[in-house]
Scaffold this active site. Structure first.
Site, PDB file in Angstrom:
ATOM      1  N   ARG A   1      -4.607  18.070  -6.299  1.00  0.00           N
ATOM      2  CA  ARG A   1      -4.048  19.229  -5.609  1.00  0.00           C
ATOM      3  C   ARG A   1      -2.694  19.597  -6.204  1.00  0.00           C
ATOM      4  NH1 ARG A   1      -3.938  18.229   0.609  1.00  0.00           N
ATOM      5  NH2 ARG A   1      -2.790  16.519  -0.311  1.00  0.00           N
TER       6      ARG A   1
ATOM      7  N   THR B   1       0.838  -1.189   0.000  1.00  0.00           N
ATOM      8  CA  THR B   1       0.000   0.000   0.000  1.00  0.00           C
ATOM      9  C   THR B   1       0.874   1.240   0.000  1.00  0.00           C
ATOM     10  OG1 THR B   1      -1.921   1.021   1.019  1.00  0.00           O
ATOM     11  CG2 THR B   1      -0.311   0.078   2.539  1.00  0.00           C
TER      12      THR B   1
ATOM     13  N   GLY C   1      -7.326  13.003  -7.666  1.00  0.00           N
ATOM     14  CA  GLY C   1      -6.068  12.480  -7.149  1.00  0.00           C
ATOM     15  C   GLY C   1      -5.105  12.154  -8.278  1.00  0.00           C
ATOM     16  N   ALA C   2      -3.815  12.071  -7.923  1.00  0.00           N
ATOM     17  CA  ALA C   2      -2.810  11.748  -8.939  1.00  0.00           C
ATOM     18  C   ALA C   2      -1.719  10.863  -8.344  1.00  0.00           C
ATOM     19  CB  ALA C   2      -2.217  13.038  -9.497  1.00  0.00           C
TER      20      ALA C   2
ATOM     21  N   PRO D   1      -0.695  19.949  -9.340  1.00  0.00           N
ATOM     22  CA  PRO D   1      -0.897  19.978 -10.799  1.00  0.00           C
ATOM     23  C   PRO D   1       0.209  19.246 -11.550  1.00  0.00           C
ATOM     24  CG  PRO D   1      -0.639  22.210  -9.904  1.00  0.00           C
ATOM     25  CD  PRO D   1      -0.507  21.265  -8.761  1.00  0.00           C
TER      26      PRO D   1
ATOM     27  N   LEU E   1     -12.455   5.294  -3.002  1.00  0.00           N
ATOM     28  CA  LEU E   1     -11.381   4.331  -2.713  1.00  0.00           C
ATOM     29  C   LEU E   1     -11.001   4.319  -1.234  1.00  0.00           C
ATOM     30  CD1 LEU E   1      -8.957   4.531  -5.770  1.00  0.00           C
ATOM     31  CD2 LEU E   1     -11.071   3.287  -5.522  1.00  0.00           C
TER      32      LEU E   1
ATOM     33  N   GLY F   1      -0.641   6.901  -6.425  1.00  0.00           N
ATOM     34  CA  GLY F   1      -0.575   5.524  -6.917  1.00  0.00           C
ATOM     35  C   GLY F   1      -1.941   4.963  -7.279  1.00  0.00           C
TER      36      GLY F   1
ATOM     37  N   LYS G   1       3.603   1.355  -3.290  1.00  0.00           N
ATOM     38  CA  LYS G   1       3.121   0.860  -4.585  1.00  0.00           C
ATOM     39  C   LYS G   1       3.988   1.330  -5.749  1.00  0.00           C
ATOM     40  CE  LYS G   1      -1.338   1.884  -3.678  1.00  0.00           C
ATOM     41  NZ  LYS G   1      -2.819   1.899  -3.791  1.00  0.00           N
TER      42      LYS G   1
END
Ligand code: S3P
Length: 424
Positions: A121, A33, A95-96, A123, A185, A98, A37
């Site tokens: 958040r 986790t 989100g960006a 960019p 998630l 994993g 990841k």
């Protein structure tokens, strides 16, 4: 099956050593986790194409050489949508990190035409993710994204995790009316602010617990070669996360002798991660003799007083969450009404013939009322007590020949909603 699943706290720095140890110990598999990841990528020689495109791995299967790494999350994500008949065309991904990478690549792989908007958040991370998708331009939307109709909104940020609210985040709870399905998630709490708002807005909801448990299914099958009881374990996981080891009121199992109270209480306790007790055992320990002897020695009236006292003690705030009772306790006139607000009473009902058959699985000498009067005594008690037992809030009909796990499952069907609502 003799397997153990352990939590191993591991920092990215400790990961190489941890993998070495595990390989040496002959581990069957490993889940990873955040933040491991992505950190694990450099340590693996054999990645599935999806895992290497997504740049995120949460499941390892050891092979003779190194580690193979299918991206379980990505696969599971697509299959949860498919199960609901969802073919997304317009998706916003929050989100960006994993998880977001896994989701974005899963979407692209399964639905290449999907219109994907990224909202994050950071960019730069969003732009990098957009580039890694290597298809036509993926718009990165601002925090206060315009309200557009979406098939799917996925929250792959930690917003909403235990105690955290949504204020000031990229996750706008407004505008959910234009969203068909919300996929959360975050798994703790099970009922995040986003899930609550999505339900209110009438969206289809896929919860984080569902996703978390579903990820265990391919892992379990890969590691063991066996099928995973997905629906049953998803429900248990949701209840465990929601209840977190305590209940507002205990669940009290009542019913005639042979109804299975003492069999089901420990099973329910271990399934939900809750403490359990049997009032008969409390009495035996306190008074230092088996029930049959106490019943004869004290006489029925004193016995009833003692068992009531044992029950009241169990209602202490630190008392057990699941209580099995002796058959006579809840059959005392007025008892269920008196305690209705302090416990969830569940009556296990069976016809006298069925109860007699089941009671016969143990020596009758352990049950003084049956030892003396046999089936006729049980039948008579059934007639006298049923009206009282029927005052219990929850009723479960016992079925002849049903295996204990199935009865447990049906008991959970009865209790699931009130227990979840009690902690909302
Ligand atoms: C009784 C039931 C017994 C035990 C005692 C009296 C009853 O417990 O408390 O023998 O009056 O029904 P089980 O219901 O667990 O057998």
């Amino acid at each position: 099956m003799n397997l153990e699943y352990h939590l191993l706290e591991t920092t990215p720095e400790q990961l190489p050593e941890r993998l070495k140890q595990l390989r040496h110990a002959g581990f069957a598999g490993l889940n990873l986790t955040r933040p491991l990841k992505s950190a694990v990528l450099l340590l693996l020689e054999d990645l599935t194409p999806l895992a290497s495109r997504a740049g995120s791995v949460n499941l390892l299967v050891p092979d003779s050489a190194a580690g193979a790494a299918p991206a379980a999350m990505a696969r599971v994500f697509s299959s949860l949508l498919r199960v609901r008949g969802l073919e997304p065309t317009r998706v916003r991904l929050l989100g960006a990190g994993g998880a977001a990478r896994a989701v974005a690549h899963a979407l692209r792989a399964r639905w290449p035409q999907v219109e994907l908007e990224l909202s994050a958040r950071n960019p730069r991370a969003a732009r990098e993710l957009a580039q890694s998708l290597r298809t036509r331009r993926v718009p990165c939307v601002a925090r206060s994204a315009a309200r557009t109709a979406l098939d799917l909104l996925v929250n792959a940020t930690p917003v909403g995790m235990a105690g955290g609210g949504c204020a000031g985040s990229a996750l706008s709870l407004a505008g959910l009316r234009d969203v068909r399905c919300v996929h959360e998630l975050v798994s703790v709490p099970w009922n995040t602010p986003l899930i609550k708002a999505a339900r209110k807005a009438g969206c289809t909801v896929i919860g984080g617990v569902e996703m978390l448990v579903a990820q265990a299914a391919p892992a379990f099958s890969l590691w063991t070669g066996s099928d995973f009881p997905l629906a049953a374990l998803t429900r248990l996981a949701r209840l465990r996360v929601a209840l977190a080891g305590k209940l507002a009121r205990p669940v009290v199992l009542v019913g005639l002798m042979g109804s299975g109270k003492s069999t089901l209480a420990p099973l329910l306790g271990s399934a939900l991660g809750l403490e359990w007790l049997d009032t008969d055992t409390v009495l035996e320990q306190r008074l230092g003799a088996p029930i049959a002897e106490l019943f004869t020695r004290l006489g029925e009236a004193r016995f009833r007083e003692e068992e009531r006292r044992a029950f009241v003690e169990c209602l202490h705030p630190d008392g057990p969450a699941i209580i099995a009772t002796g058959g006579g306790l809840a059959a005392q006139p007025g008892f269920l009404g008196e305690f209705a607000a302090r416990a969830y009473f569940a009556h296990l009902h069976g016809e006298p013939e069925l109860l007699w058959q089941r009671a016969g699985l143990q020596p009758l000498s352990r049950r003084p009322l049956l030892a003396a009067g046999g089936f006729a005594a049980l039948d008579a008690l059934y007639g006298q007590r049923l009206p009282h037992y029927l005052d219990a809030e929850f009723q479960l009909e016992l079925r002849a020949g049903e295996a204990v796990p199935e009865t447990m499952d049906r008991l959970l069907d009865v209790l699931e909603t009130p227990l979840l609502e009690s902690v909302c």
